[in-house]
Design a protein around this motif. Sequence first.
Motif, PDB file in Angstrom:
ATOM      1  N   LEU A   8       0.831  -1.200   0.000  1.00 22.22           N
ATOM      2  CA  LEU A   8       0.000   0.000   0.000  1.00 22.22           C
ATOM      3  C   LEU A   8       0.865   1.248   0.000  1.00 22.22           C
ATOM      4  CD1 LEU A   8      -2.799  -0.961   2.531  1.00 22.22           C
ATOM      5  CD2 LEU A   8      -3.017  -0.677   0.069  1.00 22.22           C
ATOM      6  N   ILE A  11       2.345   1.727  -3.522  1.00 24.26           N
ATOM      7  CA  ILE A  11       1.361   2.234  -4.473  1.00 24.26           C
ATOM      8  C   ILE A  11       1.075   3.708  -4.222  1.00 24.26           C
ATOM      9  CG2 ILE A  11      -1.046   2.038  -5.207  1.00 24.26           C
ATOM     10  CD1 ILE A  11      -0.766  -0.988  -4.670  1.00 24.26           C
ATOM     11  N   ARG A  80      -2.020  -0.793  -8.531  1.00 28.14           N
ATOM     12  CA  ARG A  80      -3.116  -0.954  -7.575  1.00 28.14           C
ATOM     13  C   ARG A  80      -4.103  -2.006  -8.074  1.00 28.14           C
ATOM     14  NH1 ARG A  80      -6.573   3.646  -7.961  1.00 28.14           N
ATOM     15  NH2 ARG A  80      -7.513   2.330  -9.534  1.00 28.14           N
ATOM     16  N   ASP A  84      -4.606  -5.587  -6.142  1.00 29.84           N
ATOM     17  CA  ASP A  84      -5.823  -5.578  -5.345  1.00 29.84           C
ATOM     18  C   ASP A  84      -6.516  -6.930  -5.478  1.00 29.84           C
ATOM     19  OD1 ASP A  84      -7.843  -4.860  -3.724  1.00 29.84           O
ATOM     20  OD2 ASP A  84      -8.721  -3.363  -5.070  1.00 29.84           O
TER      21      ASP A  84
END
Length: 91
Positions: A8, A11, A80, A84
């Motif tokens: 995270l 990104i 992402r 994801d």
Amino acid sequence: MRRPESLLLLIMAITDIGNKILMFSTLSFLGLGSAPPTPEWGMMVSDGADYFNKFWIAGFPGMAIFTMAVGVNFIGAGLRDLLDLKLRKEF
């Protein structure tokens, strides 16, 4: 299943690079960047504004700023989407 926080952070950092490019080029356009012998895209656009009939002097650095900012944002969005787990479909 959760994503690791390091992904995270990666990104978010990649997506934020486009914003930093725009911020630094805006500051150099306003004359608040580094010293004049140092080439900066914002300073090039500012210098090219004096030559309105020669659009390429300001146009090409402006297109470079736009291309870099959008390209980095696309790379961040692609990472992402790739990482994801909720968006992935099971076949």
